[in-house]
Design a protein around this motif. Sequence first.
Motif, PDB file in Angstrom:
ATOM      1  N   GLU A 186      -5.192   3.137  -6.446  1.00  0.00           N
ATOM      2  CA  GLU A 186      -5.959   4.254  -5.902  1.00  0.00           C
ATOM      3  C   GLU A 186      -6.936   3.750  -4.842  1.00  0.00           C
ATOM      4  O   GLU A 186      -7.111   2.540  -4.645  1.00  0.00           O
ATOM      5  CB  GLU A 186      -6.704   4.969  -7.030  1.00  0.00           C
TER       6      GLU A 186
ATOM      7  N   ASN B 140       3.723   0.770  -3.302  1.00  0.00           N
ATOM      8  CA  ASN B 140       2.776   1.503  -4.136  1.00  0.00           C
ATOM      9  C   ASN B 140       3.344   2.848  -4.570  1.00  0.00           C
ATOM     10  O   ASN B 140       3.025   3.359  -5.647  1.00  0.00           O
ATOM     11  CB  ASN B 140       1.459   1.705  -3.376  1.00  0.00           C
ATOM     12  N   HIS B 141       4.198   3.427  -3.738  1.00  0.00           N
ATOM     13  CA  HIS B 141       4.805   4.718  -4.065  1.00  0.00           C
ATOM     14  C   HIS B 141       5.741   4.610  -5.261  1.00  0.00           C
ATOM     15  O   HIS B 141       5.877   5.553  -6.040  1.00  0.00           O
ATOM     16  CB  HIS B 141       5.566   5.255  -2.846  1.00  0.00           C
TER      17      HIS B 141
ATOM     18  N   ARG C 143       5.428   2.228  -7.628  1.00  0.00           N
ATOM     19  CA  ARG C 143       4.770   1.548  -8.742  1.00  0.00           C
ATOM     20  C   ARG C 143       4.616   2.480  -9.942  1.00  0.00           C
ATOM     21  O   ARG C 143       4.416   3.678  -9.789  1.00  0.00           O
ATOM     22  CB  ARG C 143       3.364   1.082  -8.333  1.00  0.00           C
TER      23      ARG C 143
ATOM     24  N   HIS D  16       2.072   1.871 -11.961  1.00  0.00           N
ATOM     25  CA  HIS D  16       0.624   2.011 -11.804  1.00  0.00           C
ATOM     26  C   HIS D  16       0.303   1.932 -10.312  1.00  0.00           C
ATOM     27  O   HIS D  16       0.348   0.871  -9.711  1.00  0.00           O
ATOM     28  CB  HIS D  16      -0.111   0.896 -12.554  1.00  0.00           C
ATOM     29  N   GLN D  17       0.007   3.074  -9.688  1.00  0.00           N
ATOM     30  CA  GLN D  17      -0.272   3.115  -8.263  1.00  0.00           C
ATOM     31  C   GLN D  17      -1.739   2.794  -8.004  1.00  0.00           C
ATOM     32  O   GLN D  17      -2.635   3.265  -8.710  1.00  0.00           O
ATOM     33  CB  GLN D  17       0.074   4.492  -7.688  1.00  0.00           C
TER      34      GLN D  17
ATOM     35  N   THR E 144       0.822  -1.234   0.000  1.00  0.00           N
ATOM     36  CA  THR E 144       0.000   0.000   0.000  1.00  0.00           C
ATOM     37  C   THR E 144       0.844   1.268   0.000  1.00  0.00           C
ATOM     38  O   THR E 144       0.546   2.216  -0.707  1.00  0.00           O
ATOM     39  CB  THR E 144      -0.945   0.007   1.208  1.00  0.00           C
TER      40      THR E 144
END
Length: 211
Positions: free
Chosen positions: A107, A99-100, A102, A104-105, A95
């Motif tokens: 949402e 995710n930071h 990525r 494609h993060q 998360t």
Amino acid sequence: MPLLDMFLFSSLISAVDPVAVLAVFEEIQVDEILYIVVFGESLLNDAVTVVLYHMFESYTEMGLENIIYTDVLAGFANFFVVALGGTVIGVIFLTAIANHFRIHQLEKVEKFVMSYGGLRGAVAFALVLLIDPHVVELQPMFMTTTIAVIYFTVFFQGITIKPLVKILNVKTAEKRKPTMNERIHERLMDHTMAAIEDLVGQHGNYHVRDR
């Protein structure tokens, strides 16, 4: 209702069925990234469920009056290590951190769909079948409740997730035409399977497709 029996049921009903979830995601054609993340999350979630289930199963067999403080401490240690450890790893790392970085993060909407897609199925049902009715007298009621929860999540959540994805404008997989290589291999497999059906004397859908 005995407290330990309730803990036992809570642990088994928390198991999410990845097969059912991924089947629904395949049907509504969610984004490939979301599909992969849910697949990976299900591996950790099932492990936590099984650990909790076996812990409360042991407590139930021992009986509430026979449990000493060391058993409770061992149970809490297992819970914090497996459950909270997995949650911390997921929240801070699958998360925040990962995710930071990525491309494609994920949402908030995609995270909500992951939570809403928590369908119950084979894992919970298998665990409730393992309960010994001689040890847990409420086992028949647990089985009925588990089946009811499975039906509700699969049919209600499974049916409503598709319009929900459209309403929330969740990114779906992009449709593309198959490459030349994919089309050649698909036709090759069709002809091969049709030939096998002819050899064994059975005419299935591959035979019809070949014709």
